[in-house]
Write an enzyme that holds these catalytic residues in place. Sequence first.
Site, PDB file in Angstrom:
ATOM      1  CB  THR A 117     -25.198  17.909  13.417  1.00  0.00           C
ATOM      2  OG1 THR A 117     -24.757  17.765  14.673  1.00  0.00           O
ATOM      3  CG2 THR A 117     -25.996  19.949  14.047  1.00  0.00           C
ATOM      4  CG  HIS A 156     -13.830  22.978  10.139  1.00  0.00           C
ATOM      5  ND1 HIS A 156     -15.564  23.203  10.174  1.00  0.00           N
ATOM      6  CD2 HIS A 156     -13.950  23.570  11.222  1.00  0.00           C
ATOM      7  CE1 HIS A 156     -16.305  23.687  11.185  1.00  0.00           C
ATOM      8  NE2 HIS A 156     -15.100  23.518  12.016  1.00  0.00           N
ATOM      9  CG  ASP A 204     -22.230  24.004   9.265  1.00  0.00           C
ATOM     10  OD1 ASP A 204     -21.296  24.955   8.699  1.00  0.00           O
ATOM     11  OD2 ASP A 204     -22.903  23.408   9.558  1.00  0.00           O
ATOM     12  NE  ARG A 249     -21.281  19.077  18.964  1.00  0.00           N
ATOM     13  CZ  ARG A 249     -21.118  18.410  17.305  1.00  0.00           C
ATOM     14  NH1 ARG A 249     -21.442  17.215  17.857  1.00  0.00           N
ATOM     15  NH2 ARG A 249     -21.480  19.016  16.896  1.00  0.00           N
ATOM     16  CB  ALA A 302     -26.339  13.527   8.273  1.00  0.00           C
ATOM     17  CE  LYS A 350     -23.872  22.534  16.754  1.00  0.00           C
ATOM     18  NZ  LYS A 350     -23.187  21.694  15.635  1.00  0.00           N
ATOM     19  CD  GLN A 403      -7.707  16.839  14.127  1.00  0.00           C
ATOM     20  OE1 GLN A 403      -6.784  16.272  14.741  1.00  0.00           O
ATOM     21  NE2 GLN A 403      -8.111  15.284  13.248  1.00  0.00           N
ATOM     22  CG  ASP A 443     -18.572  13.728   9.321  1.00  0.00           C
ATOM     23  OD1 ASP A 443     -18.619  12.282   8.773  1.00  0.00           O
ATOM     24  OD2 ASP A 443     -17.540  13.585  10.044  1.00  0.00           O
ATOM     25  CD  GLN A 477      -2.568  -1.080  -0.414  1.00  0.00           C
ATOM     26  OE1 GLN A 477      -3.658  -0.127  -0.809  1.00  0.00           O
ATOM     27  NE2 GLN A 477      -2.929  -1.960  -1.344  1.00  0.00           N
TER      28      GLN A 477
END
EC number: 2.7.6.1
Length: 336
Positions: free
Chosen positions: A235, A136, A227, A203, A233, A201, A103, A231, A44
């Site tokens: 939320t 992001h 947005d 969390r 979905a 929201k 991140q 990811d 790989q």
Amino acid sequence: MNEPKLISGNANLTLAKSIARRMSVHRGMAVSLVDARVERFNDQEIFVEVYENVRGEDMYVIQPTSNPANDNLMELLIIADALRRSSADRITAVIPYFGYARQDRRAKARTPISAKLVANLIVEAGIDRVLTLDLHAAQIQGFFDIPVDNLYSAPVFALDIEHHFKGQLQDLMVVSPDVGGVARAREIAKRINAPLAIVDKRREKPGEIAEMTVIGNVAGKKCIIVDDICDTAGTLCKAAEVLIENGAVEVHSYITHGVLSGPAVERVTKSVMKSLVITDSIEPSAAVRGAPNIRIVPTAPMFAQAILNIWSGTSVSSLFETDTLVPIYEGMYQRG
């Protein structure tokens, strides 16, 4: 001046070919992908071989670092290394979806800032410039010691909304699914002259939503959730339910990057959302393409023009204006 040359990894060949076609239209001449081999050895390891002479060329590597993020990132770095060792004059990484962007800071003790590490790797690979879409976190641009051009989906999304909701714009309400996304949602609300609401929201832990509250009166409105990433979905679908519970008559979503991992597509198709609009920054799966309420807005016209602007030394920020995109999208959208 030599014509720009494109090369692609395996992450989104469809988009790379579309960009080449669009550049051919804009330039009035054939633009194709450089002939290259990007393969895996049995263990790989990634192997790249470029079959064409790229000495002194202005190269554009089209490679989103989406799932599988690590493989696609390594492909990008190794392609760049191959081009640098082949004496390419300039290498621009075209990264429609920038993996690891979530991140961007230390959320808790003893955790990495992986976006900064990825930026360092890109620079060390010999890449001279990055072209991306809807980072992001905008501050990631500062992680690089090379120029970064961050395109925005807001202008083309605004065009799409004006087109698909013609005669209904007065009924629309733009919604941010969290407080952190207000600036992004406000930009589209301003462009289509619509009011803004927020879903607040709370969390409990990653992937789990404890409570949602709507800030703003959405009763009788057709809500447009805006947005950058969808990811799993969870939320997004929950936010749509809460908006309907608060009196919204319809819910549509405009999300730049359709990661759509795990149960996401099934959740979206079964949700109260009438439509989810995404871009093709990430190669859509067969399930995504077959979903009845998911629609894909192409980014190739925008990336093709951005590449040509970088190559010719003209403004990239001109693509932030909606009116600039109308001719680029060639009759797909008409204003007025």
